[in-house]
Structure formats: C-alpha cells, structure tokens
Design a protein around this motif. Sequence first.
Motif, PDB file in Angstrom:
ATOM      1  N   GLY A  24       7.046  -2.556  10.545  1.00  0.00           N
ATOM      2  CA  GLY A  24       7.391  -3.904  10.117  1.00  0.00           C
ATOM      3  C   GLY A  24       8.846  -4.045   9.695  1.00  0.00           C
ATOM      4  N   GLY A  25       9.614  -2.951   9.799  1.00  0.00           N
ATOM      5  CA  GLY A  25      11.014  -3.003   9.413  1.00  0.00           C
ATOM      6  C   GLY A  25      11.255  -2.873   7.924  1.00  0.00           C
ATOM      7  N   VAL A  26      10.222  -2.454   7.180  1.00  0.00           N
ATOM      8  CA  VAL A  26      10.315  -2.281   5.734  1.00  0.00           C
ATOM      9  C   VAL A  26      10.468  -0.788   5.437  1.00  0.00           C
ATOM     10  CG1 VAL A  26       9.029  -2.516   3.556  1.00  0.00           C
ATOM     11  CG2 VAL A  26       8.946  -4.337   5.273  1.00  0.00           C
ATOM     12  N   VAL A  27      11.325  -0.455   4.456  1.00  0.00           N
ATOM     13  CA  VAL A  27      11.528   0.950   4.097  1.00  0.00           C
ATOM     14  C   VAL A  27      10.201   1.555   3.649  1.00  0.00           C
ATOM     15  CG1 VAL A  27      12.624   2.534   2.450  1.00  0.00           C
ATOM     16  CG2 VAL A  27      13.962   0.725   3.521  1.00  0.00           C
ATOM     17  N   TYR A  28       9.839   2.655   4.266  1.00  0.00           N
ATOM     18  CA  TYR A  28       8.639   3.406   3.909  1.00  0.00           C
ATOM     19  C   TYR A  28       8.810   3.922   2.485  1.00  0.00           C
ATOM     20  CZ  TYR A  28       4.962   6.925   4.314  1.00  0.00           C
ATOM     21  OH  TYR A  28       3.833   7.684   4.121  1.00  0.00           O
ATOM     22  N   TYR A  29       7.782   3.763   1.654  1.00  0.00           N
ATOM     23  CA  TYR A  29       7.895   4.032   0.214  1.00  0.00           C
ATOM     24  C   TYR A  29       8.419   5.430  -0.111  1.00  0.00           C
ATOM     25  CZ  TYR A  29       3.640   6.861   0.164  1.00  0.00           C
ATOM     26  OH  TYR A  29       2.720   7.859   0.369  1.00  0.00           O
ATOM     27  N   ALA A  30       8.036   6.450   0.634  1.00  0.00           N
ATOM     28  CA  ALA A  30       8.467   7.820   0.342  1.00  0.00           C
ATOM     29  C   ALA A  30       9.963   8.026   0.581  1.00  0.00           C
ATOM     30  CB  ALA A  30       7.657   8.816   1.165  1.00  0.00           C
ATOM     31  N   ASN A  31      10.561   7.165   1.384  1.00  0.00           N
ATOM     32  CA  ASN A  31      11.988   7.322   1.663  1.00  0.00           C
ATOM     33  C   ASN A  31      12.867   7.005   0.457  1.00  0.00           C
ATOM     34  OD1 ASN A  31      11.696   8.360   4.202  1.00  0.00           O
ATOM     35  ND2 ASN A  31      11.699   6.362   5.184  1.00  0.00           N
TER      36      ASN A  31
END
Length: 141
Positions: A24-31
């Motif tokens: 979805g183009g949203v930063v993955y939380y673990a990043n």
Amino acid sequence: MIPDRTIPPGELSIRVYYEDTDTGGVVYYANYLKFFERGRTEWLRALGMDQHTLATQEQMMFVVKHADIAYRQPARLDDRILVRTAVTGLGASTIRFAQQALRDGTLLASADIQVCTVHALSFKPIRLSPSVRDLLEKALH
C-alpha cells in the motif's frame, strides 16, 4: 548512507524507499527499528564513536536490550522523515535512547530504546568504558 550534514547531530534525514513499504506504499512497522538504528549509529558517529573501531579496539559492541515503540501516523513512499535521537540515561552497561520519527514536524513514531554493551567476542555484558562514558555524559548535559 552518507549523513546529511545540514542538520545537527542527533537528527538524521531519511528518504522512504519502495523497499521500506508494504504493497500500500506505507512504511512497514518493523522498518522504524531500522530507521532508529541508523539514527543511533549516526548520532554516535557525530560524537566521534565508530562502532567498528569500538568492536576491534575496545572489544565492545552495542546490542538492543529493550525497545518500546509507539506508532502514531504512517510514513509513505518518497516521504522525507527526520529521525531524532537523544540519550536519556546511562547505567553501568546500558544506554537509554529516546527517538522520534517525524515528517514535516508531525510525529510518526516514538521509541524508548535500551542498549547494552557486550564484549565483542563473548557477547557477555560489560561496563561502558571510561572513554565512552565520558562522551555520553557530555551528551546528556
């Protein structure tokens, strides 16, 4: 990664790349953990502490012992985020960091990270060396 020298130590500007996001183009939380790691590394480097040198010359390494992260707003593909890093406490073998990820002044995520110093070969906890403690104490004040 070359730090942006137009911003003060304790702040690191990071561009969000495709590899940092989900479909979805949203930063993955673990990043955010990676962003905060980069922030701590560059903050230490600005103080004159190179982690490779610490490991080879002082036989000391930093490992994350505890991470508490609060997520508030999503970062998205191509955003420029600012990672702020500050030391909030020192123990015999621990360093506590407060970190924030912001986009245009909006808080995206904040973290309380506790790092422990360990021996580079045995990975057993060791005390902060006097030279490292002195640098960190100066940064606290």
